[in-house]
Scaffold this motif. Structure first.
Motif, mmCIF file in Angstrom:
data_model
loop_
_atom_site.group_PDB
_atom_site.id
_atom_site.type_symbol
_atom_site.label_atom_id
_atom_site.label_comp_id
_atom_site.label_asym_id
_atom_site.label_seq_id
_atom_site.Cartn_x
_atom_site.Cartn_y
_atom_site.Cartn_z
ATOM 1 N N ILE A 33 10.307 -49.605 -14.244
ATOM 2 C CA ILE A 33 11.435 -49.634 -13.311
ATOM 3 C C ILE A 33 12.625 -48.838 -13.817
ATOM 4 O O ILE A 33 13.238 -48.059 -13.080
ATOM 5 C CB ILE A 33 11.839 -51.094 -13.024
ATOM 6 N N LEU A 34 12.989 -49.020 -15.095
ATOM 7 C CA LEU A 34 14.192 -48.380 -15.630
ATOM 8 C C LEU A 34 13.904 -47.135 -16.470
ATOM 9 O O LEU A 34 14.832 -46.409 -16.824
ATOM 10 C CB LEU A 34 14.985 -49.383 -16.480
ATOM 11 N N GLU A 35 12.636 -46.948 -16.834
ATOM 12 C CA GLU A 35 12.229 -45.804 -17.651
ATOM 13 C C GLU A 35 12.971 -45.755 -18.991
ATOM 14 O O GLU A 35 13.433 -44.716 -19.422
ATOM 15 C CB GLU A 35 12.395 -44.482 -16.888
ATOM 16 N N PHE A 36 13.094 -46.904 -19.608
ATOM 17 C CA PHE A 36 13.568 -46.939 -20.994
ATOM 18 C C PHE A 36 12.864 -48.084 -21.707
ATOM 19 O O PHE A 36 12.360 -49.016 -21.085
ATOM 20 C CB PHE A 36 15.093 -47.062 -21.057
ATOM 21 N N ILE A 37 12.778 -47.985 -23.028
ATOM 22 C CA ILE A 37 12.044 -48.957 -23.818
ATOM 23 C C ILE A 37 12.993 -50.055 -24.289
ATOM 24 O O ILE A 37 13.970 -49.784 -24.986
ATOM 25 C CB ILE A 37 11.374 -48.288 -25.044
ATOM 26 N N ASN A 38 12.700 -51.274 -23.904
ATOM 27 C CA ASN A 38 13.507 -52.423 -24.309
ATOM 28 C C ASN A 38 13.055 -52.889 -25.694
ATOM 29 O O ASN A 38 12.226 -53.795 -25.831
ATOM 30 C CB ASN A 38 13.362 -53.553 -23.277
ATOM 31 N N PHE A 39 13.615 -52.271 -26.735
ATOM 32 C CA PHE A 39 13.185 -52.600 -28.087
ATOM 33 C C PHE A 39 13.639 -53.986 -28.532
ATOM 34 O O PHE A 39 13.270 -54.429 -29.620
ATOM 35 C CB PHE A 39 13.681 -51.538 -29.073
ATOM 36 N N ALA A 40 14.434 -54.676 -27.723
ATOM 37 C CA ALA A 40 14.787 -56.057 -28.043
ATOM 38 C C ALA A 40 13.703 -57.036 -27.593
ATOM 39 O O ALA A 40 13.794 -58.231 -27.886
ATOM 40 C CB ALA A 40 16.119 -56.424 -27.389
ATOM 41 N N THR A 179 2.814 -60.635 -3.645
ATOM 42 C CA THR A 179 4.037 -61.288 -3.183
ATOM 43 C C THR A 179 5.074 -60.264 -2.722
ATOM 44 O O THR A 179 5.007 -59.083 -3.082
ATOM 45 C CB THR A 179 4.653 -62.162 -4.297
ATOM 46 N N LYS A 180 6.039 -60.759 -1.952
ATOM 47 C CA LYS A 180 7.095 -59.877 -1.444
ATOM 48 C C LYS A 180 7.918 -59.293 -2.585
ATOM 49 O O LYS A 180 8.242 -58.101 -2.581
ATOM 50 C CB LYS A 180 7.988 -60.669 -0.485
ATOM 51 N N TRP A 181 8.259 -60.135 -3.571
ATOM 52 C CA TRP A 181 9.043 -59.640 -4.694
ATOM 53 C C TRP A 181 8.239 -58.674 -5.554
ATOM 54 O O TRP A 181 8.784 -57.720 -6.112
ATOM 55 C CB TRP A 181 9.550 -60.816 -5.538
ATOM 56 N N GLY A 182 6.944 -58.928 -5.657
ATOM 57 C CA GLY A 182 6.098 -57.997 -6.402
ATOM 58 C C GLY A 182 6.052 -56.629 -5.752
ATOM 59 O O GLY A 182 6.127 -55.586 -6.418
ATOM 60 N N ILE A 183 5.944 -56.611 -4.430
ATOM 61 C CA ILE A 183 5.952 -55.343 -3.699
ATOM 62 C C ILE A 183 7.302 -54.654 -3.867
ATOM 63 O O ILE A 183 7.385 -53.430 -4.020
ATOM 64 C CB ILE A 183 5.626 -55.584 -2.211
ATOM 65 N N ALA A 184 8.379 -55.452 -3.859
ATOM 66 C CA ALA A 184 9.711 -54.879 -4.072
ATOM 67 C C ALA A 184 9.822 -54.252 -5.462
ATOM 68 O O ALA A 184 10.429 -53.182 -5.623
ATOM 69 C CB ALA A 184 10.770 -55.965 -3.888
ATOM 70 N N MET A 185 9.243 -54.898 -6.460
ATOM 71 C CA MET A 185 9.261 -54.342 -7.811
ATOM 72 C C MET A 185 8.516 -53.015 -7.863
ATOM 73 O O MET A 185 8.970 -52.051 -8.500
ATOM 74 C CB MET A 185 8.653 -55.345 -8.792
ATOM 75 N N ALA A 189 10.169 -49.381 -8.718
ATOM 76 C CA ALA A 189 9.576 -48.545 -9.767
ATOM 77 C C ALA A 189 9.258 -47.153 -9.246
ATOM 78 O O ALA A 189 9.359 -46.166 -9.974
ATOM 79 C CB ALA A 189 8.312 -49.210 -10.309
ATOM 80 N N GLN A 190 8.886 -47.074 -7.961
ATOM 81 C CA GLN A 190 8.555 -45.781 -7.374
ATOM 82 C C GLN A 190 9.802 -44.936 -7.145
ATOM 83 O O GLN A 190 9.842 -43.762 -7.487
ATOM 84 C CB GLN A 190 7.819 -46.003 -6.046
ATOM 85 N N ASP A 191 10.839 -45.520 -6.550
ATOM 86 C CA ASP A 191 12.067 -44.773 -6.254
ATOM 87 C C ASP A 191 13.179 -45.769 -5.954
ATOM 88 O O ASP A 191 13.192 -46.408 -4.905
ATOM 89 C CB ASP A 191 11.850 -43.848 -5.051
ATOM 90 N N GLN A 192 14.132 -45.902 -6.878
ATOM 91 C CA GLN A 192 15.209 -46.869 -6.697
ATOM 92 C C GLN A 192 16.085 -46.551 -5.497
ATOM 93 O O GLN A 192 16.460 -47.443 -4.729
ATOM 94 C CB GLN A 192 16.077 -46.930 -7.965
#
Length: 317
Positions: A33-40, A179-185, A189-192
């Motif tokens: 979704i954000l195209e960055f690595i959450n190293f935390a 799910t609806k939220w899964g489709i939204a995710m 991820a495809q295009d914010q």
């Protein structure tokens, strides 16, 4: 001789690999979704291990574990750890990442590394203050093993890890796809920008992504503590890097790739730890298994940077 221990090595590799796979899902969800690595994320896994261990230690001290069904105790511990680590992940996103969303990619990456060290030191300080130590031994809920004849034996706690990891991965897959939220995710991820124009609340989707990924990481921390017994504030660093390696191996941003990459890495690491010494006449021992794991990451980045299941894509402009 090596063939005699191979089944047991495979069992141990699967147990480790499924833990890598679940943690890798957190990395790949955020990257998708954000195209960055959450190293935390590795430290969120570590916090989950400490939360679960503290819940069990306090319950044991109060006598609540005595006579309690171990599955009930594990379920309650998992729920508490998932709630706390899920809230922690959402808080980190809100404070450390969201204000930097429009900044160059290096900036949130540095922020993630800073959060990683902050969580390590915070847990170490808290445990040292409360218990005068920060190496904890988790009470074991499951003992014994299931024999596979003369081939191998699966420890009960290892089997619990494998089963619960599979359940979590299946549940996440169904959530994303059904799910609806899964489709939204998937849309975000495809295009914010396009997703926001279609009335999707991008901030809520990102928050949900951190909530789910962090909860899964925290649950895996509880399973890790149950399987290996001893934890410390630094367990998330190496395991997090290996889970990230698994995500890259499978294809960063690809859920199926993270799952397969985690299991594959766990198997390769277990096999290398058991057989590297005999195959090299003692030149390299089991202590080089970490080198082997990260060598895989280098090779994947060199020859197939998109991973086993990833697709080569052009940079978004």
């Amino acid at each position: 001789m090596m063939l005699n221990i191979l089944p047991q090595v495979l069992v141990d590799g699967l147990t480790l690999g499924f833990m890598y796979a679940v943690v890798a899902l957190g990395y790949t969800m955020v990257y998708g979704i954000l195209e960055f690595i959450n190293f935390a994320h590795g430290e969120i896994f570590m916090v989950g291990a400490f939360v679960g261990t503290e819940v069990l230690l306090i319950s044991d001290a109060l006598g609540a574990l005595e006579g309690m069904n171990p599955f009930v105790a594990l379920f309650l511990t998992l729920i508490i750890a998932m709630v706390i680590t899920g809230a922690l992940g959402v808080g980190i996103e809100r404070v450390a990442y969201r204000p930097l969303r429009g900044a160059p990619r290096l900036v949130p990456l540095i922020s993630a590394i800073g959060v990683s060290f902050l969580l390590q030191d915070l847990v170490r300080f808290t445990e040292a203050l409360a218990r005068n130590e920060f190496y904890l031994n988790s009470p074991t809920l499951f003992t014994g093993s299931i024999s596979l004849g003369s081939f191998a034996a699966i420890p009960a706690k290892g089997l619990i890890v494998i089963v619960l990891a599979i359940v979590m991965m299946i549940a996440l897959t169904l959530f994303i796809n059904k799910t609806k939220w899964g489709i939204a995710m998937r849309a975000v991820a495809q295009d914010q920008s396009t997703a926001s124009l279609m009335t999707i609340n991008v901030d809520k989707v990102i928050m949900l992504t951190f909530l789910i990924g962090s909860s899964l990481g925290g649950a895996t921390g509880v399973l890790f503590a149950q399987n290996y017994g001893t934890i410390d504030p630094y367990i998330g660093f190496i395991l997090g890097l290996k889970a990230f390696t698994a995500a890259v191996l499978g294809g960063i941003g690809n859920l199926r790739g993270a799952m397969v990459g985690g299991v594959l890495l766990g198997l390769l690491e277990s096999l290398s730890g058991a057989f590297m010494g005999p195959l090299t006449n003692g030149a390299f021992g089991a202590e080089y298994k970490d080198v082997f794991a990260f060598s895989i990451l280098i090779l994947v980045l060199l020859f197939k940077p998109e991973g086993l299941f990833g697709e080569a894509v052009k940079e978004k402009v």
